[in-house]
Enzyme design. Structure first.
Site, PDB file in Angstrom:
ATOM      1  N   SER A 143     103.627   4.521   5.727  1.00 15.91           N
ATOM      2  CA  SER A 143     103.115   3.205   6.154  1.00 15.91           C
ATOM      3  C   SER A 143     104.319   2.319   6.398  1.00 15.91           C
ATOM      4  O   SER A 143     105.402   2.584   5.857  1.00 15.91           O
ATOM      5  CB  SER A 143     102.262   2.613   5.026  1.00 15.91           C
ATOM      6  N   TYR A 156     100.841   0.386  -3.955  1.00 17.00           N
ATOM      7  CA  TYR A 156     100.735   1.083  -2.659  1.00 17.00           C
ATOM      8  C   TYR A 156     102.116   1.230  -2.023  1.00 17.00           C
ATOM      9  O   TYR A 156     102.517   2.314  -1.585  1.00 17.00           O
ATOM     10  CB  TYR A 156      99.804   0.290  -1.740  1.00 17.00           C
TER      11      TYR A 156
HETATM   12  P1  NDP Z   1      90.524   5.969   5.252  1.00 14.62           P
HETATM   13  O1  NDP Z   1      90.208   5.298   3.974  1.00 14.62           O
HETATM   14  O2  NDP Z   1      89.683   5.733   6.441  1.00 14.62           O
HETATM   15  O3  NDP Z   1      90.610   7.558   5.017  1.00 14.62           O
HETATM   16  C1  NDP Z   1      91.317   8.065   3.932  1.00 14.62           C
HETATM   17  C2  NDP Z   1      91.060   9.554   3.833  1.00 14.62           C
HETATM   18  O4  NDP Z   1      91.755  10.052   2.679  1.00 14.62           O
HETATM   19  C3  NDP Z   1      89.587   9.858   3.619  1.00 14.62           C
HETATM   20  O5  NDP Z   1      89.240  11.059   4.272  1.00 14.62           O
HETATM   21  C4  NDP Z   1      89.501  10.019   2.115  1.00 14.62           C
HETATM   22  O6  NDP Z   1      88.375  10.795   1.787  1.00 14.62           O
HETATM   23  C5  NDP Z   1      90.823  10.726   1.838  1.00 14.62           C
HETATM   24  N1  NDP Z   1      91.244  10.652   0.448  1.00 14.62           N
HETATM   25  C6  NDP Z   1      91.418   9.553  -0.311  1.00 14.62           C
HETATM   26  N2  NDP Z   1      91.763   9.905  -1.559  1.00 14.62           N
HETATM   27  C7  NDP Z   1      91.808  11.262  -1.578  1.00 14.62           C
HETATM   28  C8  NDP Z   1      92.104  12.211  -2.575  1.00 14.62           C
HETATM   29  N3  NDP Z   1      92.387  11.858  -3.850  1.00 14.62           N
HETATM   30  N4  NDP Z   1      92.076  13.527  -2.252  1.00 14.62           N
HETATM   31  C9  NDP Z   1      91.762  13.909  -0.986  1.00 14.62           C
HETATM   32  N5  NDP Z   1      91.465  13.060  -0.012  1.00 14.62           N
HETATM   33  C10 NDP Z   1      91.487  11.743  -0.314  1.00 14.62           C
HETATM   34  O7  NDP Z   1      92.041   5.607   5.563  1.00 14.62           O
HETATM   35  P2  NDP Z   1      92.956   5.747   6.884  1.00 14.62           P
HETATM   36  O8  NDP Z   1      92.466   6.820   7.761  1.00 14.62           O
HETATM   37  O9  NDP Z   1      93.174   4.398   7.395  1.00 14.62           O
HETATM   38  O10 NDP Z   1      94.323   6.185   6.156  1.00 14.62           O
HETATM   39  C11 NDP Z   1      94.887   7.484   6.237  1.00 14.62           C
HETATM   40  C12 NDP Z   1      96.327   7.404   5.751  1.00 14.62           C
HETATM   41  O11 NDP Z   1      97.048   6.480   6.564  1.00 14.62           O
HETATM   42  C13 NDP Z   1      96.499   6.903   4.311  1.00 14.62           C
HETATM   43  O12 NDP Z   1      97.509   7.634   3.655  1.00 14.62           O
HETATM   44  C14 NDP Z   1      96.922   5.460   4.494  1.00 14.62           C
HETATM   45  O13 NDP Z   1      97.683   4.975   3.383  1.00 14.62           O
HETATM   46  C15 NDP Z   1      97.731   5.556   5.754  1.00 14.62           C
HETATM   47  N6  NDP Z   1      97.867   4.285   6.467  1.00 14.62           N
HETATM   48  C16 NDP Z   1      96.745   3.598   6.892  1.00 14.62           C
HETATM   49  C17 NDP Z   1      96.872   2.382   7.507  1.00 14.62           C
HETATM   50  C18 NDP Z   1      95.702   1.572   7.969  1.00 14.62           C
HETATM   51  O14 NDP Z   1      95.881   0.417   8.388  1.00 14.62           O
HETATM   52  N7  NDP Z   1      94.491   2.107   7.974  1.00 14.62           N
HETATM   53  C19 NDP Z   1      98.212   1.777   7.731  1.00 14.62           C
HETATM   54  C20 NDP Z   1      99.311   2.584   7.250  1.00 14.62           C
HETATM   55  C21 NDP Z   1      99.119   3.786   6.646  1.00 14.62           C
HETATM   56  P3  NDP Z   1      87.645  10.760   0.352  1.00 14.62           P
HETATM   57  O15 NDP Z   1      87.598   9.337  -0.101  1.00 14.62           O
HETATM   58  O16 NDP Z   1      86.328  11.378   0.665  1.00 14.62           O
HETATM   59  O17 NDP Z   1      88.473  11.633  -0.545  1.00 14.62           O
END
Ligand code: NDP
Length: 260
Positions: A143, A156
């Site tokens: 990020s 975070y």
């Molecule tokens: P979402 O919350 O839409 O998706 C997150 C995904 O990660 C989900 O599929 C969730 O599924 C999964 N996840 C969360 N915890 C776990 C776990 N313990 N084990 C396995 N899977 C897990 O987020 P984004 O798509 O926006 O984010 C994806 C990545 O991008 C993250 O790492 C985030 O930090 C990063 N990011 C996002 C930004 C944004 O603005 N959206 C900006 C910068 C970075 P489930 O809960 O079912 O496990």
């Protein structure tokens, strides 16, 4: 077909950025496994891939913060595709906010366990076969919070700074083995994570949802959210042969918010 014959494992593949990467990779011929904790979301993405691209896809339930669960995920991928992933996308992550003085142990540990240790467990499990085959790609979803600081996101931000450190050290360690390791650093992306961020600002400040969104948008010189598909395009470049010279980098996709 830039990823023909490649096997890709994408954590956090049930929605948002991970889903977009899974679809982009499948569209370029990869066999894709998507993993997350919510079964119906990963199954939905895997169904989308099968119907859109007439290719194989695997949905796996995994909590990346649990090393045993990561081991079972790798066993499922090997059972289905005959070997471990050529491309490992460590995308699973959570983002919550709190002032440092109100960041309790559980909150802190949860961020490090999922965002940092989870990526480490998957990298450690994926590398031996990549080294043996002399080819591999690790893509870590960091990020811009991994490059700079901001109020209320210390857990975070620390986890994402750590992930960039893991990226850089592992990249130089395996560089001579045909493997690259890179981090992608998005700004705010149009996913559920950002929607929850807006809801949180609204709840904590009493501002309207529009005002909260405006405060997020104005952090970007482009005054807009990044799309998941833009992040997936960079992931595709890093995963493909075209990206073989890019290694150990932390590349921002943020419209120019963080210039380093
Ligand atoms: P979402 O919350 O839409 O998706 C997150 C995904 O990660 C989900 O599929 C969730 O599924 C999964 N996840 C969360 N915890 C776990 C776990 N313990 N084990 C396995 N899977 C897990 O987020 P984004 O798509 O926006 O984010 C994806 C990545 O991008 C993250 O790492 C985030 O930090 C990063 N990011 C996002 C930004 C944004 O603005 N959206 C900006 C910068 C970075 P489930 O809960 O079912 O496990």
């Amino acid at each position: 077909m830039k990823l023909k014959k490649r096997i890709a494992l994408i954590t956090g593949g049930g929605r948002g950025i991970g889903r977009a990467i899974a679809l982009a990779f499948a569209g370029e011929g990869a066999q894709v496994a998507v993993a997350a904790r919510t079964l119906d979301q990963v199954e939905q993405v895997s169904r989308e891939i099968v119907s859109q691209f007439q290719t194989d896809a695997l949905a796996v339930v995994c909590d990346v913060s649990d090393v045993g669960s990561v081991g079972r995920m790798f066993a499922s991928v090997r059972e289905r595709f005959g070997r471990g992933p050529d491309i490992m996308v460590n995308n699973a992550g959570i983002a919550e906010s709190a002032p440092i003085a109100r960041t309790d142990d559980d909150f802190w540990n949860r961020h490090l366990a999922i965002n940092l240790s989870g990526s480490f467990y998957c990298t450690r499990a994926a590398l031996p076969e990549m080294i043996e085959r002399g080819w591999g790609r690790i893509i870590n979803m960091a990020s811009i919070a991994g490059k700079t600081g901001a109020p209320y996101i210390s857990a975070y931000s620390a986890s994402k700074h750590g992930l960039i450190g893991l990226t850089r050290s592992s990249a130089v360690e395996v560089a001579a083995k045909g493997i690259t390791v890179n981090a992608i650093c998005p700004g705010y992306v149009d996913t559920d994570m950002t929607t929850r961020g807006v809801e949180n600002i609204t709840k904590k400040t009493g501002r309207s949802a529009d005002e909260a969104m405006a405060s997020i948008l104005k952090m970007s010189p482009q005054n807009r959210l990044i799309t998941s598909e833009e992040v997936a395009s960079l992931a595709l470049l890093l995963a493909s042969e075209d990206g073989r010279g890019i290694n150990g980098q932390a590349i921002s996709v943020d419209g120019g918010t963080v210039l380093s």
